[in-house]
Design a protein around this motif. Structure first.
Motif, mmCIF file in Angstrom:
data_model
loop_
_atom_site.group_PDB
_atom_site.id
_atom_site.type_symbol
_atom_site.label_atom_id
_atom_site.label_comp_id
_atom_site.label_asym_id
_atom_site.label_seq_id
_atom_site.Cartn_x
_atom_site.Cartn_y
_atom_site.Cartn_z
ATOM 1 N N HIS A 72 -23.829 -12.243 -11.807
ATOM 2 C CA HIS A 72 -25.110 -12.363 -12.498
ATOM 3 C C HIS A 72 -26.039 -11.222 -12.083
ATOM 4 C CE1 HIS A 72 -28.659 -14.078 -14.339
ATOM 5 N NE2 HIS A 72 -29.309 -13.897 -13.211
ATOM 6 N N ASP A 108 -24.345 -15.748 -21.704
ATOM 7 C CA ASP A 108 -25.559 -15.103 -21.184
ATOM 8 C C ASP A 108 -25.601 -13.620 -21.552
ATOM 9 O OD1 ASP A 108 -26.533 -17.453 -20.085
ATOM 10 O OD2 ASP A 108 -25.805 -16.996 -18.059
ATOM 11 N N ASP A 109 -24.448 -12.954 -21.533
ATOM 12 C CA ASP A 109 -24.385 -11.532 -21.921
ATOM 13 C C ASP A 109 -24.830 -11.351 -23.365
ATOM 14 O OD1 ASP A 109 -23.326 -10.883 -19.411
ATOM 15 O OD2 ASP A 109 -21.248 -10.819 -20.140
#
Length: 147
Positions: A72, A108-109
């Protein structure tokens, strides 16, 4: 010996970066990919870089915009757009690494990419691609249909 290896690696990266600056980064995609593999492939922590380009696709800056853990990295669209405006960049290439070795984008990307694209678009800046580097593997989100 370790210092000598670091010097050789840094020299090679500088040569590749100079070639990209001279030729236009998007014209020489294989050169770009080799540079990204060399600079980000060995990283053990996630890192987000942004390549800031002018309208002739010349590299204005290659900035690390976030460093994180093994899986992350916090990134702030506002900071990326502010830096693009400072440099008078019209195109961005987002790049981050996956130390896991799997270049598949996470949810999330995809969300982060869409947020950056939206913020940049307001300022008439185009995100050309988001490239994920995982060791020797690459995934271009534009080619994969995520952009």
């Amino acid at each position: 010996m370790r210092v000598l290896l670091m010097l050789v690696r840094e020299s090679g990266l500088r040569i590749q970066r100079a070639r990209l600056q001279h030729s236009g980064i998007l014209a020489e995609q294989q050169q770009l990919y080799a540079y990204l593999r060399a600079i980000m492939g060995p990283e053990k922590r996630e890192q987000v870089r942004v390549l800031f380009l002018n309208d002739q696709h010349q590299l204005l800056a290659d900035d690390i915009m976030g460093q994180g853990t093994v899986d992350h990295t916090p990134v702030y669209p506002r900071e990326i757009v502010a830096r693009a405006l400072q440099l008078k960049a019209t195109l961005l290439v987002l790049v981050h690494n996956h130390p896991s070795g799997d270049p598949t984008p996470s949810a999330d990307d995809v969300v982060m990419t869409n947020q950056i694209c939206g913020a940049a678009k307001i300022m008439n800046i185009h995100v050309w691609d988001h490239i994920i580097v995982a060791g020797e593997k690459l995934l271009c989100m534009r080619e994969a249909g995520f952009l």
